[in-house]
Write a protein that holds these residues in place. Structure first.
Motif, PDB file in Angstrom:
ATOM      1  N   PRO A 116     -53.667 -19.623-122.239  1.00 29.06           N
ATOM      2  CA  PRO A 116     -53.462 -21.067-122.058  1.00 29.06           C
ATOM      3  C   PRO A 116     -54.573 -21.850-122.749  1.00 29.06           C
ATOM      4  CG  PRO A 116     -53.150 -19.910-119.976  1.00 29.06           C
ATOM      5  CD  PRO A 116     -53.705 -18.913-120.944  1.00 29.06           C
ATOM      6  N   PRO A 117     -54.242 -22.980-123.356  1.00 28.11           N
ATOM      7  CA  PRO A 117     -55.280 -23.760-124.049  1.00 28.11           C
ATOM      8  C   PRO A 117     -56.283 -24.350-123.071  1.00 28.11           C
ATOM      9  CG  PRO A 117     -53.202 -24.963-123.992  1.00 28.11           C
ATOM     10  CD  PRO A 117     -52.916 -23.592-123.485  1.00 28.11           C
ATOM     11  N   ALA A 118     -57.429 -24.740-123.584  1.00 24.61           N
ATOM     12  CA  ALA A 118     -58.464 -25.344-122.749  1.00 24.61           C
ATOM     13  C   ALA A 118     -57.907 -26.571-122.040  1.00 24.61           C
ATOM     14  CB  ALA A 118     -59.672 -25.724-123.610  1.00 24.61           C
ATOM     15  N   GLY A 119     -58.172 -26.664-120.757  1.00 26.61           N
ATOM     16  CA  GLY A 119     -57.693 -27.791-119.972  1.00 26.61           C
ATOM     17  C   GLY A 119     -56.362 -27.569-119.300  1.00 26.61           C
ATOM     18  N   ALA A 120     -55.620 -26.551-119.726  1.00 28.63           N
ATOM     19  CA  ALA A 120     -54.322 -26.267-119.107  1.00 28.63           C
ATOM     20  C   ALA A 120     -54.522 -25.401-117.871  1.00 28.63           C
ATOM     21  CB  ALA A 120     -53.397 -25.559-120.097  1.00 28.63           C
ATOM     22  N   ALA A 121     -53.574 -25.502-116.942  1.00 30.12           N
ATOM     23  CA  ALA A 121     -53.637 -24.691-115.733  1.00 30.12           C
ATOM     24  C   ALA A 121     -53.505 -23.217-116.093  1.00 30.12           C
ATOM     25  CB  ALA A 121     -52.522 -25.093-114.769  1.00 30.12           C
ATOM     26  N   PRO A 122     -54.355 -22.352-115.548  1.00 27.97           N
ATOM     27  CA  PRO A 122     -54.232 -20.920-115.805  1.00 27.97           C
ATOM     28  C   PRO A 122     -53.097 -20.334-114.975  1.00 27.97           C
ATOM     29  CG  PRO A 122     -56.059 -21.325-114.317  1.00 27.97           C
ATOM     30  CD  PRO A 122     -55.500 -22.674-114.682  1.00 27.97           C
ATOM     31  N   TRP A 123     -51.890 -20.342-115.531  1.00 26.09           N
ATOM     32  CA  TRP A 123     -50.724 -19.893-114.768  1.00 26.09           C
ATOM     33  C   TRP A 123     -50.869 -18.438-114.326  1.00 26.09           C
ATOM     34  CZ3 TRP A 123     -48.337 -15.655-116.759  1.00 26.09           C
ATOM     35  CH2 TRP A 123     -48.518 -15.381-118.106  1.00 26.09           C
ATOM     36  N   ASP A 124     -51.679 -17.659-115.039  1.00 24.74           N
ATOM     37  CA  ASP A 124     -51.850 -16.243-114.707  1.00 24.74           C
ATOM     38  C   ASP A 124     -52.813 -16.015-113.548  1.00 24.74           C
ATOM     39  OD1 ASP A 124     -53.667 -17.251-116.718  1.00 24.74           O
ATOM     40  OD2 ASP A 124     -54.500 -15.239-116.835  1.00 24.74           O
ATOM     41  N   SER A 125     -53.285 -17.098-112.923  1.00 22.54           N
ATOM     42  CA  SER A 125     -54.110 -16.907-111.726  1.00 22.54           C
ATOM     43  C   SER A 125     -53.320 -16.224-110.624  1.00 22.54           C
ATOM     44  CB  SER A 125     -54.655 -18.253-111.236  1.00 22.54           C
ATOM     45  OG  SER A 125     -53.600 -19.150-110.914  1.00 22.54           O
ATOM     46  N   LEU A 126     -51.996 -16.404-110.607  1.00 22.56           N
ATOM     47  CA  LEU A 126     -51.167 -15.723-109.622  1.00 22.56           C
ATOM     48  C   LEU A 126     -51.151 -14.220-109.863  1.00 22.56           C
ATOM     49  CD1 LEU A 126     -49.319 -16.207-107.178  1.00 22.56           C
ATOM     50  CD2 LEU A 126     -47.396 -16.428-108.752  1.00 22.56           C
ATOM     51  N   LEU A 127     -51.468 -13.798-111.072  1.00 26.06           N
ATOM     52  CA  LEU A 127     -51.533 -12.375-111.423  1.00 26.06           C
ATOM     53  C   LEU A 127     -52.957 -11.830-111.303  1.00 26.06           C
ATOM     54  CD1 LEU A 127     -49.319 -12.450-114.651  1.00 26.06           C
ATOM     55  CD2 LEU A 127     -48.582 -12.107-112.283  1.00 26.06           C
ATOM     56  N   LEU A 128     -53.884 -12.664-110.814  1.00 18.13           N
ATOM     57  CA  LEU A 128     -55.296 -12.294-110.682  1.00 18.13           C
ATOM     58  C   LEU A 128     -55.933 -11.920-112.020  1.00 18.13           C
ATOM     59  CD1 LEU A 128     -55.474 -10.334-107.296  1.00 18.13           C
ATOM     60  CD2 LEU A 128     -56.110 -12.709-107.770  1.00 18.13           C
ATOM     61  N   LEU A 129     -55.515 -12.622-113.066  1.00 17.82           N
ATOM     62  CA  LEU A 129     -56.091 -12.405-114.390  1.00 17.82           C
ATOM     63  C   LEU A 129     -57.007 -13.532-114.820  1.00 17.82           C
ATOM     64  CD1 LEU A 129     -52.992 -11.112-116.415  1.00 17.82           C
ATOM     65  CD2 LEU A 129     -54.827  -9.756-115.379  1.00 17.82           C
ATOM     66  N   ALA A 130     -56.777 -14.740-114.283  1.00 18.23           N
ATOM     67  CA  ALA A 130     -57.483 -15.912-114.782  1.00 18.23           C
ATOM     68  C   ALA A 130     -58.971 -15.805-114.511  1.00 18.23           C
ATOM     69  CB  ALA A 130     -56.918 -17.180-114.136  1.00 18.23           C
ATOM     70  N   PRO A 131     -59.793 -16.300-115.422  1.00 16.14           N
ATOM     71  CA  PRO A 131     -61.243 -16.209-115.246  1.00 16.14           C
ATOM     72  C   PRO A 131     -61.744 -17.220-114.234  1.00 16.14           C
ATOM     73  CG  PRO A 131     -60.738 -17.467-117.205  1.00 16.14           C
ATOM     74  CD  PRO A 131     -59.422 -16.972-116.667  1.00 16.14           C
TER      75      PRO A 131
END
Length: 432
Positions: free
Chosen positions: A396-411
């Protein structure tokens, strides 16, 4: 334990992955439907496309009216999934908040009720020393998944603290036979079948179903500044389990088994050098590697981070031929996306290059997800990893919601400034 193989020697998807033809319900992310379509549009808005009007239409279809026939709740179904989608949508399109904030508040309140109920049941089991079941704690079905939803909320969250306190107790509990608290006494298969082949149960290592999910959530929470008594001890205990069971291939590259049926690692060097490794996807060694890296970031352990990068690069370059189907869960899209997350936090150009070239290295069938599938095994999940017209997997670009946080991948991302003090949990007593 040797993991099952498909005819011809290709690796199957992980044992716990749902079988094709799963539930079809408007309030689930596990199959194609209104909620998965809304998530697709929400991510598109974050990619700076002019999609706000389409997002509003997609959300209206998914939410008006909300169904009374809600499927069994997990992070990917029911109110937790609705809350997760709305949080991505409103972060990427804040101009729609006035229209949908009430729906998010309702979904969040229901999520709190679900988590409270599940925590009470889990604590009763722990007190009675009854063996755990995967559905109690896993990312795909249980409290780790709910924790991922709660971690999306801005600022301190009391319910997240309670989930973390439960996981700490789970990790630090033992059955007296060196079996960790997440050891389950049933089959690892999605439908729990073939129980006779798993008489002593097993411990799963993967991100969606096993200890890597626990490790990732504890690490991400620590990086967010959430403090729970003994969290570091629990995180180090899961790390130690993964270190003890880490294996190497014939070239000395690290990987992990999908599951073990014996808690003590086999001391023979030959047992750790085997080419018969589990699949490389998000539900396999790439997901485990990301969890190991997050633990390294949280604990300040550069050795863990180096191990994660080496395991991820080996999985991409050694095991690309094992991909049989598409999708985020066990397909190349999820593997490449996960590898990019690892590479971004380490500045690893070789790993990023390997992730970028993965799709061209797999067979055509492995690039196509189930058209009826959802976020994990369908084409909709694949679309989230690539902007339209772009053949490459991107974050995801800077500033966009990290949609992969539901997958426990987002930093880790610094939460918004909040006037309230940092949330800690100092009273470890549980309610009756």
């Amino acid at each position: 334990m040797s993991r099952p193989r498909t005819p011809g020697g290709a690796a199957m998807k992980s044992l716990g992955c749902p079988r094709p033809g799963g539930t079809r319900h408007p309030e689930t992310l596990l199959s194609a439907g209104p909620l998965t379509a809304a998530l697709d549009r929400a991510v598109r808005v974050g990619q700076h496309e002019n999609e706000a009007d389409r997002l509003r239409s997609a959300l209206d279809e998914a939410l008006f009216p909300l169904s009374d026939d809600v499927p069994a709740a997990s992070a990917f179904s029911g109110d937790p999934a609705v809350a997760a989608v709305l949080r991505v949508a409103l972060a990427n399109a804040p101009q729609l908040r006035h229209r949908y904030q009430g729906y998010l508040d309702l979904a969040d309140a229901r999520l709190d009720d679900i988590v409270h109920s599940r925590l009470q049941a889990a604590r009763r089991r722990l007190h009675r020393r009854i063996p755990a079941e995967r559905a109690e704690f896993s990312l795909r079905e249980g409290l780790v998944g709910f924790g991922a939803c709660l971690l999306q909320r801005p600022g301190p969250d009391p319910m997240l603290v309670e989930v973390l306190a439960y996981l700490v107790e789970l990790v630090l509990s033992s059955d007296g036979a060196s079996r960790p608290g997440w050891w389950v006494h049933h089959s690892p298969l999605d439908d729990l079948s073939e129980a006779a082949e798993w008489p002593a149960g097993h411990a799963c290592f993967t991100l969606p179903d096993g200890s890597a999910g626990i490790m990732a959530l504890l690490a991400l929470a620590r990086l967010r500044g959430v403090r729970v008594p003994h969290l570091d001890s629990a995180l180090r205990a899961v790390v130690a389990w993964h270190r003890a069971h880490q294996r190497t291939d014939e070239r000395g590259r690290p990987h992990w088994p999908e599951a073990v049926t014996e808690p003590h690692p086999d001391p023979r060097p030959s047992a750790h050098r085997e080419g018969n490794v589990q699949g490389p996807g998000w539900c396999g060694n790439l997901g485990i590697a990301r969890a190991v890296q997050l633990a390294g970031l949280a604990l300040g352990d550069p050795g863990l981070r180096r191990t994660a990068v080496a395991a991820a690069h080996a999985a991409l370059t050694r095991d690309a031929h094992l991909f049989e189907t598409g999708g985020i869960c066990h397909g190349p899209h999820g593997a490449a996306f996960t590898a990019l997350r690892i590479a971004a936090d380490e500045g690893s150009l070789p790993l990023a290059d390997a992730a970028a070239e993965l799709l061209s290295a797999v067979c055509p069938d492995a690039r196509i997800g189930d058209v009826h599938g959802g976020l994990l095994d369908g084409s909709v999940g694949e679309r989230l990893t690539r902007p339209p017209g772009n053949p490459r997997i991107v974050l995801p670009p800077a500033g966009a919601a990290p949609w992969d946080s539901l997958l426990l991948l987002a930093p880790h991302r610094t939460p918004r400034a909040d006037p309230r003090p940092a949330l800690t949990r100092t009273d470890t007593r549980r309610p009756n």
